[in-house]
Write an enzyme that holds these catalytic residues in place. Sequence first.
Site, PDB file in Angstrom:
ATOM      1  N   SER A 323       0.812  -1.211   0.000  1.00 53.33           N
ATOM      2  CA  SER A 323       0.000   0.000   0.000  1.00 53.33           C
ATOM      3  C   SER A 323       0.850   1.267   0.000  1.00 53.33           C
ATOM      4  CB  SER A 323      -0.953  -0.050   1.195  1.00 53.33           C
ATOM      5  OG  SER A 323      -1.963   0.916   1.078  1.00 53.33           O
ATOM      6  N   LYS A 348      -0.941  -3.977  -3.199  1.00 49.23           N
ATOM      7  CA  LYS A 348      -2.238  -3.416  -2.804  1.00 49.23           C
ATOM      8  C   LYS A 348      -2.350  -2.012  -3.397  1.00 49.23           C
ATOM      9  CE  LYS A 348      -5.168  -2.131   1.116  1.00 49.23           C
ATOM     10  NZ  LYS A 348      -5.292  -0.697   0.823  1.00 49.23           N
ATOM     11  N   GLN A 352      -8.968   2.899   0.915  1.00 48.84           N
ATOM     12  CA  GLN A 352     -10.243   2.720   1.613  1.00 48.84           C
ATOM     13  C   GLN A 352     -10.656   4.005   2.344  1.00 48.84           C
ATOM     14  OE1 GLN A 352      -7.830   0.139   1.550  1.00 48.84           O
ATOM     15  NE2 GLN A 352      -9.194  -0.610  -0.038  1.00 48.84           N
TER      16      GLN A 352
END
Length: 493
Positions: A323, A348, A352
């Site tokens: 991420s 990733k 979110q």
Amino acid sequence: MNIRKRYLTLILIVAIALGAVGTYVGLSVFAEDTSLNNSGFANSDPDLIAELADQQENIEENMGKMSKVVDAFSIIQENYVEEVEDTQLIEGAIQGMLGSLEDPYSVYMDQETMKQFNEQIESSFEGIGAEVSMKEGNVTIVAPIKDSPAEEAGLKPNDQILSVDGESVEGLDLYEAVNKIRGEKGSTVVLEVNRPGVEDPLEVEITRDSIPLETVYADTKEKNGKLIGVIELTSFSENTANDFEKELSQLEEQGIEGLVIDVRGNPGGLLPEVEQILKNFIPKDTPYIQIEDPSGKKTRYFSKIEKAKGYPIVTLINEGSASASEILSAALNEALDYEIVGETSFGKGTVQQTVSMGDGSTIKITRFKWLTPDGNSIHEVGVKPTIEQKMPDYYYTNPVQVEEPLTLDQSDSKIENVQIMLEGLGYEPGRTDGYFNEATKSAVEAFQQDQETEVTGKVDEKTAELLQTAIIEKVQEGEDDLQLEKAVETLTK
């Protein structure tokens, strides 16, 4: 019956709409410090008001779409053999909707789970200290936190957790599994773990502890007469960017001629933190990230600085870098052509957002995709290093769990693992192909003698535990860090 259904549908949809209003207004006030008018909306955000108006217009349409859900709710309430709480059914419906997305990062969190989620990005929490995710339906370790019980116990990226204290986690969502794993400081938990490449499941006992969220560690290395700064980032939590900038400033005052940013084992975290860090390096004429919204619209984001630093930078990544770590390494590579050293990262590429449901519970939902400065997605692919470098073989060894002692003239994958451990610890097993020969026996005896345990030349349960502990300690000490050495060498050529 019909009146009740229509009433319930209206309640469900209005509750969801109000939950979204609270969240988005809250985000607007926090981010822009805008004032609120008497209706509770942000005066300076007409787009938000228009969005909420659209939501209001869609309520009647959504009521029709929800009728099947309400039918199911009523059928269960009126016909199930036992009494069922409304809350149980409603929360189950929410979890079912999110589960149908087949997105491990979109989840429902009740009040207690949300509290624990907030703790992980604030000061400290109690548990084993590992970032986990759902991967192909399995509760999977992304990375253990630096100096945590999980790291000390030998958990590794991509370990799949099969059971917690003998109870299977199959069928549980991510946060239900996490709640079983976490616990009070000093308590123990036994995890059954499936490790890729290992034939049998491993049983790992971990003593939980307080997990402080110190995320920035700085050091210097000297090679070929050049001073190189090294900043390790273990996650992107609150204050990570500020702490990074303080450490960077101190390194620059020392006169560094290059910088290594180490995000190995860093599972990611808060997007604004990595953005703030990148704004220190990437000039304003080049985007440091692109964000793609649900409509497919892509927005490029820029810093305000005029030029790049006067020294080169290398990022260090591995399979536990995810991420925000991937955002950092990919941005520095594509925007400034800086090298990436290590192994392919986790992969990733989504962002979110949390949406409050109004009662303390929250939906964390995938809202955006992040793309590299050139518009590339790394989701489920990972960032590939420009300079591939593995660690020594003993870094990749696994705990050896034996029922019967391993001994002379046996051949087994566990013996191969033991031989690699012995070799990494400075003993000479003679071979690393899994055959237990005389040289391996001598190496085991020498190890047992140094550990002041019974010298048998056999690898029993006690010797296996001592080997594992010794390897973990050596890894934590950072000896033979070939990836860091390669990064420093790259900067000092």
